[in-house]
Motif scaffolding. Structure first.
Motif, PDB file in Angstrom:
ATOM      1  N   GLU A  70      26.150  65.727  48.859  1.00 32.06           N
ATOM      2  CA  GLU A  70      25.843  65.930  47.441  1.00 32.06           C
ATOM      3  C   GLU A  70      25.020  64.798  46.826  1.00 32.06           C
ATOM      4  OE1 GLU A  70      29.663  66.582  45.587  1.00 32.06           O
ATOM      5  OE2 GLU A  70      30.097  68.314  46.850  1.00 32.06           O
ATOM      6  N   HIS A  88      24.891  66.286  41.759  1.00 34.72           N
ATOM      7  CA  HIS A  88      25.207  67.601  42.306  1.00 34.72           C
ATOM      8  C   HIS A  88      26.688  67.676  42.667  1.00 34.72           C
ATOM      9  CE1 HIS A  88      21.373  69.656  42.518  1.00 34.72           C
ATOM     10  NE2 HIS A  88      20.802  68.563  43.006  1.00 34.72           N
ATOM     11  N   ILE A  92      23.290  69.725  49.005  1.00 33.87           N
ATOM     12  CA  ILE A  92      21.874  69.714  48.636  1.00 33.87           C
ATOM     13  C   ILE A  92      21.092  70.145  49.871  1.00 33.87           C
ATOM     14  CG2 ILE A  92      19.941  68.397  47.721  1.00 33.87           C
ATOM     15  CD1 ILE A  92      21.969  66.413  46.572  1.00 33.87           C
ATOM     16  N   SER A 107      20.393  72.791  45.288  1.00 34.42           N
ATOM     17  CA  SER A 107      21.778  72.726  45.738  1.00 34.42           C
ATOM     18  C   SER A 107      22.449  74.065  45.536  1.00 34.42           C
ATOM     19  CB  SER A 107      22.505  71.642  44.944  1.00 34.42           C
ATOM     20  OG  SER A 107      23.884  71.634  45.234  1.00 34.42           O
ATOM     21  N   ASP A 109      25.281  74.281  43.965  1.00 32.82           N
ATOM     22  CA  ASP A 109      26.246  74.098  42.862  1.00 32.82           C
ATOM     23  C   ASP A 109      25.881  74.877  41.618  1.00 32.82           C
ATOM     24  OD1 ASP A 109      24.088  72.468  42.108  1.00 32.82           O
ATOM     25  OD2 ASP A 109      25.269  70.653  41.993  1.00 32.82           O
TER      26      ASP A 109
END
Length: 109
Positions: A70, A88, A92, A107, A109
């Motif tokens: 992340e 994030h 990623i 990403s 997320d």
């Protein structure tokens, strides 16, 4: 210039980029390695805590690596950490550096 080749197979990712004539590779164990044109490794370090997914060159400065940890890390061409991109909350997968050096990351997320 930079040439990137990313191959993904299940949870493993092998990433490599050519930066200023140096080959940069990243692997599942989070290591970043620098290679000379003759294929000899000349530098290796722990760049991330998880799989490295992609690289992007920042001309005149170095490169950015992104990972399942992340985090995006900005490195000099010799492997010194300049700064980290934190924010994030998911893996990623990709990075793109714009002509004005703005770093864009993608990403899940």
């Amino acid at each position: 210039g930079m040439y990137c080749n990313t191959r993904r197979t299940f949870s493993c990712c092998d990433s490599s980029c050519s930066l200023n004539g140096t080959l940069v590779t990243g692997s599942q164990d989070g290591k970043i390695k620098l290679w000379k044109n003759d294929g000899k490794q000349f530098h290796s370090w722990d760049g991330h805590k998880d799989i490295i997914r992609d690289f992007g060159e920042i001309p005149g400065l170095g490169f950015v690596s992104v990972s399942n940890d992340e985090i995006g890390n900005v490195w000099t061409y010799t492997g010194d950490l300049i700064y980290s991109l934190i924010g994030h909350t998911g893996f990623i997968f990709c990075v793109k550096v714009m002509p004005n050096h703005l770093v864009l990351t993608g990403s899940d997320d």
